[in-house]
Design a protein around this motif. Structure first.
Motif, PDB file in Angstrom:
ATOM      1  N   SER A   1       0.827  -1.215   0.000  1.00  0.00           N
ATOM      2  CA  SER A   1       0.000   0.000   0.000  1.00  0.00           C
ATOM      3  C   SER A   1       0.859   1.262   0.000  1.00  0.00           C
ATOM      4  O   SER A   1       0.535   2.242  -0.678  1.00  0.00           O
TER       5      SER A   1
ATOM      6  N   TRP B   1      -6.892  -1.524   5.327  1.00  0.00           N
ATOM      7  CA  TRP B   1      -5.879  -1.717   4.290  1.00  0.00           C
ATOM      8  C   TRP B   1      -6.518  -1.902   2.918  1.00  0.00           C
ATOM      9  O   TRP B   1      -6.078  -1.297   1.933  1.00  0.00           O
TER      10      TRP B   1
ATOM     11  N   SER C   1      -6.008   0.654  -0.204  1.00  0.00           N
ATOM     12  CA  SER C   1      -5.339   0.188  -1.429  1.00  0.00           C
ATOM     13  C   SER C   1      -6.249   0.326  -2.636  1.00  0.00           C
ATOM     14  O   SER C   1      -5.824   0.797  -3.703  1.00  0.00           O
TER      15      SER C   1
END
Length: 201
Positions: A45, A125, A129
């Protein structure tokens, strides 16, 4: 003849639907494989974010997309730091229902309860992303490159970030919680402490 075909066996699934389902299953299996690898996920990321920022600085455009992505990431971060059951909301509901305020722990030996986030780490996350990839794709289209005076956007984002984080920190201090839990604490009784001190001497 048409009725015989309609009354035949179960209708075959559409080829497009089967292909989409198969792709979804493969995608989900890769996500499942990557779930336990926290460090490598966040490195990926970070690399995506660096790529996006480099794309913006090199091209000198798409500042609106960068600003929108920053606001979205700030909202994700605040949800990541916030407990799933907000103590402020619990106080308001309990106050109107029974007139009592929130109950504080009265004993030191109460069961340890880890911090449960409103937005779990994996979803944080994944959303971060996915939004970065979408923003990178948006920078491929010239129609989205709206000319703006970017220093105003930077100052507005910094102001918004400071105000939001100040409010979040006040919330943490008021309700006495930390958004990070590193495992269940282990307490030692008096005998264990005396045994350790005698062993050291």
């Amino acid at each position: 003849m048409m009725q015989d075909e309609d009354l035949g066996g179960p209708a075959r699934k559409n080829v497009f639907f089967q292909g989409a389902t198969r792709l979804s299953q493969i995608y989900q299996s890769y996500l499942d494989l990557w779930t336990p690898h926290v460090v490598s996920r966040w490195i990926f990321s970070a690399a995506l974010l660096v790529t996006f920022v480099l794309r913006i600085f090199i091209s000198q455009g798409w500042y609106i997309i960068m600003y929108g992505l920053g606001i979205y990431h700030l909202n994700l971060f605040i949800a990541f730091l916030t407990p799933r059951s907000d103590p402020a909301m619990d106080f308001d509901v309990s106050y109107f229902l029974d007139g009592d305020g929130p109950e504080l722990p009265t004993r030191s030996n109460e069961e340890f309860r880890p911090f449960i986030r409103r937005l779990p780490e994996f979803k944080f996350w994944y959303s971060l992303s996915k939004s970065t990839v979408i923003a990178l794709v948006c920078t491929m289209f010239n129609c989205l490159n709206i000319p703006v005076f970017w220093p105003i956007l930077v100052m507005y984002f910094i102001t918004l970030f400071c105000i939001t984080m100040k409010r979040q920190i006040k919330h943490m201090i008021k309700y006495r919680y930390l958004p990070f839990t590193h495992g269940k604490p282990r307490y030692q009784n008096h005998d264990d402490v005396s045994r350790l001190t005698s062993a050291n001497h």
